[in-house]
Design an enzyme around this catalytic site. Structure first.
Site, PDB file in Angstrom:
ATOM      1  N   ASP A  30       0.745  -1.202   0.174  1.00 53.98           N
ATOM      2  CA  ASP A  30       0.115   0.048  -0.087  1.00 53.98           C
ATOM      3  C   ASP A  30       0.953   1.330  -0.081  1.00 53.98           C
ATOM      4  OD1 ASP A  30       1.040  -0.486   2.576  1.00 53.98           O
ATOM      5  OD2 ASP A  30      -0.878  -0.821   3.515  1.00 53.98           O
ATOM      6  N   ASP A  65      -7.296  -3.058  14.519  1.00 47.69           N
ATOM      7  CA  ASP A  65      -8.989  -3.335  14.174  1.00 47.69           C
ATOM      8  C   ASP A  65      -8.706  -4.500  13.173  1.00 47.69           C
ATOM      9  OD1 ASP A  65      -7.693  -2.199  12.008  1.00 47.69           O
ATOM     10  OD2 ASP A  65      -9.028  -0.463  11.833  1.00 47.69           O
ATOM     11  N   HIS A 105      -7.163  -5.031  10.438  1.00 49.69           N
ATOM     12  CA  HIS A 105      -6.854  -4.649   8.918  1.00 49.69           C
ATOM     13  C   HIS A 105      -5.625  -5.411   8.638  1.00 49.69           C
ATOM     14  CE1 HIS A 105      -4.734  -0.858  10.259  1.00 49.69           C
ATOM     15  NE2 HIS A 105      -3.828  -1.416   9.733  1.00 49.69           N
TER      16      HIS A 105
HETATM   17  C1  F6R Z   1       1.329  -1.305   6.055  1.00 43.88           C
HETATM   18  C2  F6R Z   1       0.269  -2.128   6.175  1.00 43.88           C
HETATM   19  C3  F6R Z   1      -0.539  -2.055   7.491  1.00 43.88           C
HETATM   20  C4  F6R Z   1       0.368  -2.475   8.723  1.00 43.88           C
HETATM   21  C5  F6R Z   1      -0.506  -2.534   9.968  1.00 43.88           C
HETATM   22  C6  F6R Z   1       0.277  -2.645  11.242  1.00 43.88           C
HETATM   23  O1  F6R Z   1       2.009  -1.504   4.787  1.00 43.88           O
HETATM   24  O2  F6R Z   1       0.055  -3.156   5.553  1.00 43.88           O
HETATM   25  O3  F6R Z   1      -1.748  -3.064   7.494  1.00 43.88           O
HETATM   26  O4  F6R Z   1       0.861  -3.696   8.673  1.00 43.88           O
HETATM   27  O5  F6R Z   1      -1.348  -1.156  10.160  1.00 43.88           O
HETATM   28  O6  F6R Z   1       1.067  -1.623  11.597  1.00 43.88           O
HETATM   29  P1  F6R Z   1       2.107  -1.585  12.583  1.00 43.88           P
HETATM   30  O7  F6R Z   1       3.140  -2.789  12.075  1.00 43.88           O
HETATM   31  O8  F6R Z   1       2.779  -0.242  12.612  1.00 43.88           O
HETATM   32  O9  F6R Z   1       1.648  -1.776  13.972  1.00 43.88           O
END
Ligand code: F6R
Length: 263
Positions: free
Chosen positions: A67, A136, A138
Site C-alpha cells: 500500500d 482493528d 486490517h
Molecule cells: C502497512 C500495512 C498495515 C500495517 C498495520 C500494522 O503497509 O500493511 O496493515 O501492517 O497497520 O502496523 P504496525 O506494524 O505499525 O503496527
C-alpha cells in the site's frame, strides 16, 4: 494456519527472516510482497544483516508493496516509498526497477490499480507476502468491512488508522492522508505464502479475532484462515488472548523435532 509463538519480538523477527532467507536460497527470483509499519522493521534489519554478512543476494528478487498513501509524493519523508528505501531497498542489492510500490493520484487510480494487479501476475505471483495487522484487524489498508474478495483499489482510512499513523505526520490526525491505495484482501489471498507478523499486547485482540474468531469482513485478517499456507508469527504479548496458545506451541515444537530428525 500455522501459529508460531516466540518469547520476544527479536525472536519472532529471527524466525521470519529465516523463512525468507530459506525461500530466497531455493528461488533466487523470489517475488516478495512487503509491508511497512513498525512491525516489519526488525525483519528488514535482519535481512540487511544477512545480505551484508552472508552475502544473501537480492539481485533477482522482485517486490510488491501492499500500500501507499494517496496525495503525497514518493519523496515525502513519511511516504511508504521513503520508508522502504530507508529500511530496506537502499541497504540491499535489489535493482530499483524490481521494486514496486503503489503510487497514483485519486483521479488516475483505477487504471493504476489494474496495472498493479497485472504486474503481480506477470511477475509470476507473490511467493511470500509479509503482513502486519492493525489493532482493528486490517491487513494492508483493508479496513474492517472491506470485501474479502477485494482487489487493489483506493480506500478511505478509518479514524483509528488515522490516529495510529498520526505520530508519523507530526502528531496531528489532520496531516495524515485520508486515502490510500492498497492491494485487496483477494489480492493478498493469491500469494503462495503469507507471513503475518505481530508484536505487543495492543495486537492481542486483533490476533485472537483473526486466528480464532469467525471469518468476517469486520476482521479482514480473518480471511487468512482460508489461505492454504499462512504462517502467523507473534510474540507472547500478541498471543496473550489466544485460547489455543499451548496447542500452537506444542505443534511448533513437534514440527521442529521432526525437521531435526530429517537433517
Ligand atoms: C502497512 C500495512 C498495515 C500495517 C498495520 C500494522 O503497509 O500493511 O496493515 O501492517 O497497520 O502496523 P504496525 O506494524 O505499525 O503496527
Amino acid at each position: 494456519m500455522e501459529v508460531i509463538i516466540q518469547p520476544t519480538y527479536a525472536q519472532l523477527v529471527a524466525v521470519s527472516a529465516e523463512i525468507i532467507r530459506d525461500a530466497l536460497l531455493k528461488k533466487p527470483h523470489l517475488v516478495l510482497g512487503l509491508a511497512t509499519g513498525s512491525t516489519p522493521i526488525g525483519l528488514y534489519e535482519a535481512l540487511v544483516r544477512m545480505h551484508k554478512t552472508e552475502g544473501l543476494d537480492f539481485s533477482s528478487v522482485t517486490t510488491f508493496n501492499l500500500d501507499e498513501y494517496v496525495g503525497i509524493r514518493p519523496n515525502h519523508p513519511y511516504s511508504y516509498h521513503t520508508f522502504m528505501k530507508t529500511h530496506f531497498f537502499n541497504a540491499i542489492n535489489i535493482p530499483t526497477e524490481n521494486c514496486h510500490i503503489p503510487q497514483s493520484t485519486a483521479e488516475a487510480h483505477e487504471e493504476f490499480c489494474e496495472n498493479y494487479e497485472e504486474a503481480i501476475v506477470n511477475a509470476g505471483g507473490i511467493d511470500i507476502q509479509v503482513l502486519g495487522i492493525g489493532t482493528d484487524g486490517h491487513i494492508g489498508f483493508n479496513e474492517p468491512s472491506s470485501s474479502l474478495g477485494s482487489r487493489t483499489r483506493i480506500k478511505t482510512l478509518t479514524q483509528s488508522t488515522l490516529e495510529a499513523n498520526a505520530p508519523h505526520f507530526g502528531g496531528t490526525v489532520d496531516a495524515v492522508p485520508k486515502m490510500a491505495i492498497t492491494m485487496g484482501v483477494g489480492t493478498i489471498m493469491e500469494a503462495k505464502r503469507c507471513l503475518l507478523m505481530a508484536s505487543g499486547e495492543s495486537k492481542a485482540e486483533a490476533i485472537a479475532h483473526a486466528v480464532e474468531g469467525p471469518i468476517t469482513a469486520e476482521v479482514p485478517a480473518s480471511a487468512l484462515q482460508m489461505h492454504p499456507h499462512t504462517v502467523v508469527i507473534i510474540d507472547e504479548a500478541a498471543a496473550s488472548n489466544l485460547k489455543r496458545a499451548d496447542y500452537y506451541k506444542q505443534a511448533y515444537a513437534n514440527k521442529q523435532k521432526l525437521l531435526s530428525h530429517r537433517e
